[in-house]
Design an enzyme around this catalytic site. Structure first.
Site, PDB file in Angstrom:
ATOM      1  N   HIS A  21      -5.761 -10.583 -11.910  1.00 37.17           N
ATOM      2  CA  HIS A  21      -5.971  -9.690 -13.063  1.00 37.17           C
ATOM      3  C   HIS A  21      -6.803 -10.397 -14.126  1.00 37.17           C
ATOM      4  CE1 HIS A  21      -1.848  -7.868 -11.891  1.00 37.17           C
ATOM      5  NE2 HIS A  21      -2.733  -6.917 -11.692  1.00 37.17           N
ATOM      6  N   LYS A  45       8.250   4.360 -11.138  1.00 34.77           N
ATOM      7  CA  LYS A  45       8.407   3.014 -10.580  1.00 34.77           C
ATOM      8  C   LYS A  45       9.360   2.215 -11.436  1.00 34.77           C
ATOM      9  CE  LYS A  45       3.803   1.871  -8.753  1.00 34.77           C
ATOM     10  NZ  LYS A  45       2.698   0.942  -9.047  1.00 34.77           N
ATOM     11  N   ARG A  94      -9.945  -5.329  -4.401  1.00 33.92           N
ATOM     12  CA  ARG A  94      -9.689  -6.447  -3.491  1.00 33.92           C
ATOM     13  C   ARG A  94     -10.137  -6.079  -2.082  1.00 33.92           C
ATOM     14  NH1 ARG A  94      -3.721  -6.560  -5.810  1.00 33.92           N
ATOM     15  NH2 ARG A  94      -4.376  -4.413  -5.903  1.00 33.92           N
ATOM     16  N   SER A 132       0.595  -8.661  -7.654  1.00 28.22           N
ATOM     17  CA  SER A 132       1.851  -8.965  -8.341  1.00 28.22           C
ATOM     18  C   SER A 132       3.003  -8.991  -7.347  1.00 28.22           C
ATOM     19  CB  SER A 132       2.129  -7.927  -9.428  1.00 28.22           C
ATOM     20  OG  SER A 132       1.123  -7.957 -10.398  1.00 28.22           O
TER      21      SER A 132
END
Ligand code: ADP
Length: 172
Positions: A21, A45, A94, A132
């Site tokens: 990040h 979430k 990514r 993460s």
């Protein structure tokens, strides 16, 4: 001619913020006059770190970047972008798997707020694999995540996820 400041919003869960990040944020801070790291509060979430912790860790990580601030938001991203006077949404890519989801989100956001552009920055080679959740999984089992996290938050993450590792790597 009136001058407007270029503002970009960099949204995410940041649960916790990683070096991946941070690399995207640092690069965005060179492209825009102001960057807002936006910690999204997603009611669907349950994050590992609280909203306050995620904001606080992001603040510590970006403290050395003078044109970067951190905020948190519960709602529609484009509403925040509009109110903040931003014109860009920054996303890191990514793998191809990121692309499918992010492409869809970019099209939706474009429909909702046509003047805002989604800007994709490709992940640095070193961070292609980093997320993460990878950090959380490795840390929980006592793996070394010191290379994955900004040094300013490493101790806090380990204290929460693997308290028995505290004291290793010179931690208090
Ligand atoms: P994560 O997938 O790690 O939970 P977030 O939901 O917080 O990440 O993602 C916020 C943004 O940061 C997304 O655009 C995501 O693609 C990007 N991002 C996350 N990790 C990396 C990384 N290692 N390199 C580049 N961009 C990343």
């Amino acid at each position: 001619m009136s001058q407007t400041v270029s503002i970009a919003v960099c949204p995410g869960s940041f649960d916790p913020i990683t070096n991946g990040h941070l690399d995207i944020i640092r690069r965005a801070s060179k492209l825009f006059e102001q960057v807002i790291v936006l910690v999204i509060i997603n009611v669907d979430k349950t994050p590992t770190f609280t909203d306050n912790e995620r904001v606080e860790m992001a603040q510590k990580a970006v403290a050395g970047l003078p044109n970067v601030t951190v905020d948190c938001f519960n709602g529609l991203l484009v509403d925040y972008v509009r109110k903040a006077g931003a014109t860009a949404i920054i996303k890191g890519l990514r793998m191809v798997t990121d692309f499918e989801y992010e492409f869809q989100m970019a099209l939706v956001n474009k429909k909702l707020l046509p003047y805002a552009e989604t800007v994709f920055l490709t992940a640095n080679n070193e961070h292609q694999y980093l997320s993460s959740s990878v950090v959380r999984q490795v840390a929980r089992f006592g793996g070394d995540v010191s290379g994955f996290l900004p040094k300013e938050i490493y101790g806090q993450v380990i204290a929460r996820l693997c308290p028995e590792r505290q004291g290793a790597n010179g931690l208090q």
